[in-house]
Write a protein that holds these residues in place. Sequence first.
Motif, PDB file in Angstrom:
ATOM      1  N   PRO A 231       6.923  31.804  21.490  1.00 46.91           N
ATOM      2  CA  PRO A 231       7.746  32.198  22.637  1.00 46.91           C
ATOM      3  C   PRO A 231       7.836  31.187  23.764  1.00 46.91           C
ATOM      4  CG  PRO A 231       5.638  33.316  22.728  1.00 46.91           C
ATOM      5  CD  PRO A 231       5.657  32.549  21.429  1.00 46.91           C
ATOM      6  N   TYR A 232       6.950  30.179  23.783  1.00 45.23           N
ATOM      7  CA  TYR A 232       6.854  29.297  24.942  1.00 45.23           C
ATOM      8  C   TYR A 232       7.358  27.875  24.689  1.00 45.23           C
ATOM      9  CZ  TYR A 232       3.696  33.073  26.174  1.00 45.23           C
ATOM     10  OH  TYR A 232       3.163  34.319  26.403  1.00 45.23           O
ATOM     11  N   GLN A 233       7.932  27.625  23.526  1.00 43.39           N
ATOM     12  CA  GLN A 233       8.219  26.257  23.114  1.00 43.39           C
ATOM     13  C   GLN A 233       9.193  25.534  24.040  1.00 43.39           C
ATOM     14  OE1 GLN A 233      10.280  25.910  19.370  1.00 43.39           O
ATOM     15  NE2 GLN A 233      11.318  27.870  19.611  1.00 43.39           N
ATOM     16  N   GLU A 234      10.059  26.255  24.739  1.00 42.14           N
ATOM     17  CA  GLU A 234      11.040  25.611  25.603  1.00 42.14           C
ATOM     18  C   GLU A 234      10.530  25.371  27.019  1.00 42.14           C
ATOM     19  OE1 GLU A 234      15.389  26.753  24.559  1.00 42.14           O
ATOM     20  OE2 GLU A 234      14.213  28.599  24.374  1.00 42.14           O
ATOM     21  N   LEU A 235       9.284  25.735  27.282  1.00 36.74           N
ATOM     22  CA  LEU A 235       8.772  25.670  28.650  1.00 36.74           C
ATOM     23  C   LEU A 235       7.683  24.615  28.789  1.00 36.74           C
ATOM     24  CD1 LEU A 235       8.764  29.480  29.425  1.00 36.74           C
ATOM     25  CD2 LEU A 235      10.373  27.760  30.256  1.00 36.74           C
ATOM     26  N   ALA A 236       7.988  23.412  28.322  1.00 38.19           N
ATOM     27  CA  ALA A 236       7.068  22.282  28.488  1.00 38.19           C
ATOM     28  C   ALA A 236       7.134  21.765  29.912  1.00 38.19           C
ATOM     29  CB  ALA A 236       7.429  21.174  27.510  1.00 38.19           C
ATOM     30  N   GLY A 239       7.341  15.519  31.252  1.00 35.02           N
ATOM     31  CA  GLY A 239       6.569  14.441  30.651  1.00 35.02           C
ATOM     32  C   GLY A 239       5.772  14.838  29.433  1.00 35.02           C
ATOM     33  N   VAL A 240       5.735  16.137  29.112  1.00 37.19           N
ATOM     34  CA  VAL A 240       4.991  16.606  27.944  1.00 37.19           C
ATOM     35  C   VAL A 240       5.907  16.582  26.731  1.00 37.19           C
ATOM     36  CG1 VAL A 240       3.799  18.564  26.891  1.00 37.19           C
ATOM     37  CG2 VAL A 240       3.452  18.040  29.322  1.00 37.19           C
ATOM     38  N   GLU A 241       5.482  15.884  25.690  1.00 35.19           N
ATOM     39  CA  GLU A 241       6.256  15.804  24.461  1.00 35.19           C
ATOM     40  C   GLU A 241       5.758  16.879  23.487  1.00 35.19           C
ATOM     41  OE1 GLU A 241       8.835  13.937  23.726  1.00 35.19           O
ATOM     42  OE2 GLU A 241       8.838  12.917  25.689  1.00 35.19           O
ATOM     43  N   PHE A 311      22.120  25.910  30.559  1.00 34.21           N
ATOM     44  CA  PHE A 311      20.940  26.679  30.153  1.00 34.21           C
ATOM     45  C   PHE A 311      19.735  25.764  29.944  1.00 34.21           C
ATOM     46  CE2 PHE A 311      18.453  28.554  26.547  1.00 34.21           C
ATOM     47  CZ  PHE A 311      17.840  29.550  27.289  1.00 34.21           C
ATOM     48  N   ALA A 312      19.937  24.642  29.263  1.00 37.99           N
ATOM     49  CA  ALA A 312      18.840  23.692  29.053  1.00 37.99           C
ATOM     50  C   ALA A 312      18.347  23.143  30.393  1.00 37.99           C
ATOM     51  CB  ALA A 312      19.293  22.559  28.142  1.00 37.99           C
ATOM     52  N   GLN A 313      19.250  22.956  31.328  1.00 36.03           N
ATOM     53  CA  GLN A 313      18.859  22.457  32.645  1.00 36.03           C
ATOM     54  C   GLN A 313      17.976  23.478  33.370  1.00 36.03           C
ATOM     55  OE1 GLN A 313      22.555  21.536  34.647  1.00 36.03           O
ATOM     56  NE2 GLN A 313      23.260  20.209  32.981  1.00 36.03           N
ATOM     57  N   VAL A 314      18.337  24.758  33.239  1.00 38.00           N
ATOM     58  CA  VAL A 314      17.556  25.807  33.893  1.00 38.00           C
ATOM     59  C   VAL A 314      16.158  25.884  33.292  1.00 38.00           C
ATOM     60  CG1 VAL A 314      17.370  28.299  34.263  1.00 38.00           C
ATOM     61  CG2 VAL A 314      19.569  27.158  34.577  1.00 38.00           C
ATOM     62  N   THR A 315      16.048  25.793  31.969  1.00 32.19           N
ATOM     63  CA  THR A 315      14.730  25.877  31.355  1.00 32.19           C
ATOM     64  C   THR A 315      13.866  24.669  31.720  1.00 32.19           C
ATOM     65  OG1 THR A 315      15.579  24.924  29.288  1.00 32.19           O
ATOM     66  CG2 THR A 315      15.504  27.319  29.442  1.00 32.19           C
ATOM     67  N   ARG A 316      14.491  23.488  31.825  1.00 28.41           N
ATOM     68  CA  ARG A 316      13.717  22.312  32.261  1.00 28.41           C
ATOM     69  C   ARG A 316      13.233  22.491  33.693  1.00 28.41           C
ATOM     70  NH1 ARG A 316      17.648  19.410  29.273  1.00 28.41           N
ATOM     71  NH2 ARG A 316      18.872  19.025  31.161  1.00 28.41           N
ATOM     72  N   ALA A 317      14.094  23.022  34.548  1.00 31.01           N
ATOM     73  CA  ALA A 317      13.703  23.259  35.936  1.00 31.01           C
ATOM     74  C   ALA A 317      12.581  24.288  36.004  1.00 31.01           C
ATOM     75  CB  ALA A 317      14.909  23.716  36.753  1.00 31.01           C
ATOM     76  N   ILE A 343     -11.958  23.864  32.496  1.00 28.66           N
ATOM     77  CA  ILE A 343     -10.570  24.307  32.488  1.00 28.66           C
ATOM     78  C   ILE A 343      -9.755  23.450  31.527  1.00 28.66           C
ATOM     79  CG2 ILE A 343      -8.462  24.570  33.869  1.00 28.66           C
ATOM     80  CD1 ILE A 343     -10.232  25.059  36.302  1.00 28.66           C
ATOM     81  N   ILE A 344      -9.027  24.140  30.640  1.00 30.00           N
ATOM     82  CA  ILE A 344      -8.049  23.440  29.810  1.00 30.00           C
ATOM     83  C   ILE A 344      -6.758  23.366  30.607  1.00 30.00           C
ATOM     84  CG2 ILE A 344      -6.731  23.488  27.666  1.00 30.00           C
ATOM     85  CD1 ILE A 344      -9.023  25.029  26.402  1.00 30.00           C
ATOM     86  N   GLU A 345      -6.407  22.176  31.053  1.00 32.03           N
ATOM     87  CA  GLU A 345      -5.243  22.051  31.920  1.00 32.03           C
ATOM     88  C   GLU A 345      -3.970  22.334  31.135  1.00 32.03           C
ATOM     89  OE1 GLU A 345      -4.888  19.040  34.720  1.00 32.03           O
ATOM     90  OE2 GLU A 345      -7.018  18.990  35.223  1.00 32.03           O
ATOM     91  N   PRO A 346      -3.157  23.276  31.618  1.00 30.66           N
ATOM     92  CA  PRO A 346      -1.939  23.647  30.890  1.00 30.66           C
ATOM     93  C   PRO A 346      -0.948  22.484  30.819  1.00 30.66           C
ATOM     94  CG  PRO A 346      -2.513  25.286  32.577  1.00 30.66           C
ATOM     95  CD  PRO A 346      -3.357  24.079  32.834  1.00 30.66           C
ATOM     96  N   GLN A 347      -0.234  22.434  29.699  1.00 28.14           N
ATOM     97  CA  GLN A 347       0.835  21.452  29.503  1.00 28.14           C
ATOM     98  C   GLN A 347       2.205  22.121  29.415  1.00 28.14           C
ATOM     99  OE1 GLN A 347       0.028  18.013  29.351  1.00 28.14           O
ATOM    100  NE2 GLN A 347      -1.863  18.963  30.079  1.00 28.14           N
TER     101      GLN A 347
END
Length: 423
Positions: A231-236, A239-241, A311-317, A343-347
Amino acid sequence: MSNDSGMNAEDIGTGAAAGAGGAVGAGGRLGGASSLLSRLPGRQGFGDASLVTAGEGAIDLSGGNPDTSLLPAELHREAARDYFEGAGYASTLGYVPAPGIASLRATLAEREGVDLERIIVTNGGAHGLALAVLGTLDPGDTIVVDDPVYPLFLRTLDLLTGVTIESVGVEADGFDVDELEAKLARGLRPKAVFTVPTFHNPSGAVLSLEKSRHLTELAEKYGFIVFADDPYQELAFPGVEVPEHTWVRDSEHVMGIHTFAKTLGPALRLGWLVVPTHLSGQYVKMRNRIEGQTSGVLQELAQRIITRPEFAQVTRAAGAAYAQKARTLTNALHRELPGQLEIIEPQGGFFLWARFREQDADFARLYDAAQDEGLVYQRGEWFGVGEPARTSGCLRLTFAAPSVTDLEEGAVRLGRAWKRVTG
């Protein structure tokens, strides 16, 4: 899985309803109820509202809700105007095909790189997981899940009796495929494997390409199905690849379970399932015997939104905004609990996973003390399914929906609770 709202009313009142609504018959079955309905347990730990005592003014860092201000509300409005004011609107108000409307399925098939017949539009990610479980597992089968695991998936398994659950750990680069391979070599024969590959819930790990390929090879060799709940794949974060996993595209031993809950909003209840080609007809038959279809109106709206370049712009933002919130929470925790947390820093995604270095503390008491201070979170033990050491002294905090101010204050309250417990 996508339905991760923390405190909600799904199972609230289960005991009261049982006590007031009818007698218990032979074998512990409720009068007038099926064995399935009778045996469904209430929530224990994760999402159990009976454990929540914090009152008005409490800060809730427990749920998986998106920040609604970061959702594409204007695109929703524009899509609604285009659809509802269109000349062909009335003609779309009939029943729609069980797999979904053709245009949305085609868009999703192109995105996934699979044939159209593998796509089934669902009523959210939880519905997709339920279909996957019912279409794959039988009583007596074994499923392997990641540990820590998303607990609401385990509740999906309550739909079946006699399913054996095995666990495999999660490392920094995701599901521990080597551990699974060792268990397979010792004779374990699962029917399915469940994992959250991207920004894992709860740990935040991202499955490496090497591991996804290895897991696919094992699935094909031993004949099991991988449930890839993503569910979270579009919310990087910027700079995270994110590895471009092609396992769903390359192998019919991998089923993709997806949702629009985190990018379009949970209220739409829309997702999609990527099923094996040779079983797609059977999956359609099964859903026709459950609820038949997903709202055609909502599918029409989603199709108009996700095909817009904005839509892609909104998800990147949104990813950038969540990154700022994650940094705020991480920094505040280090400040308020100096040296106490690993703490595992979120990416990307919605969650921060942390472990207290002092493992002898009373973490049940800490949870209660935090609520006394006006803070609600998820205890790590509630995500455990195998070795207790994997989740002992851990906690999962969300940074997605809360404001920056609440994230800062939440860390302060956790720090105060920790001092109360450890003295």
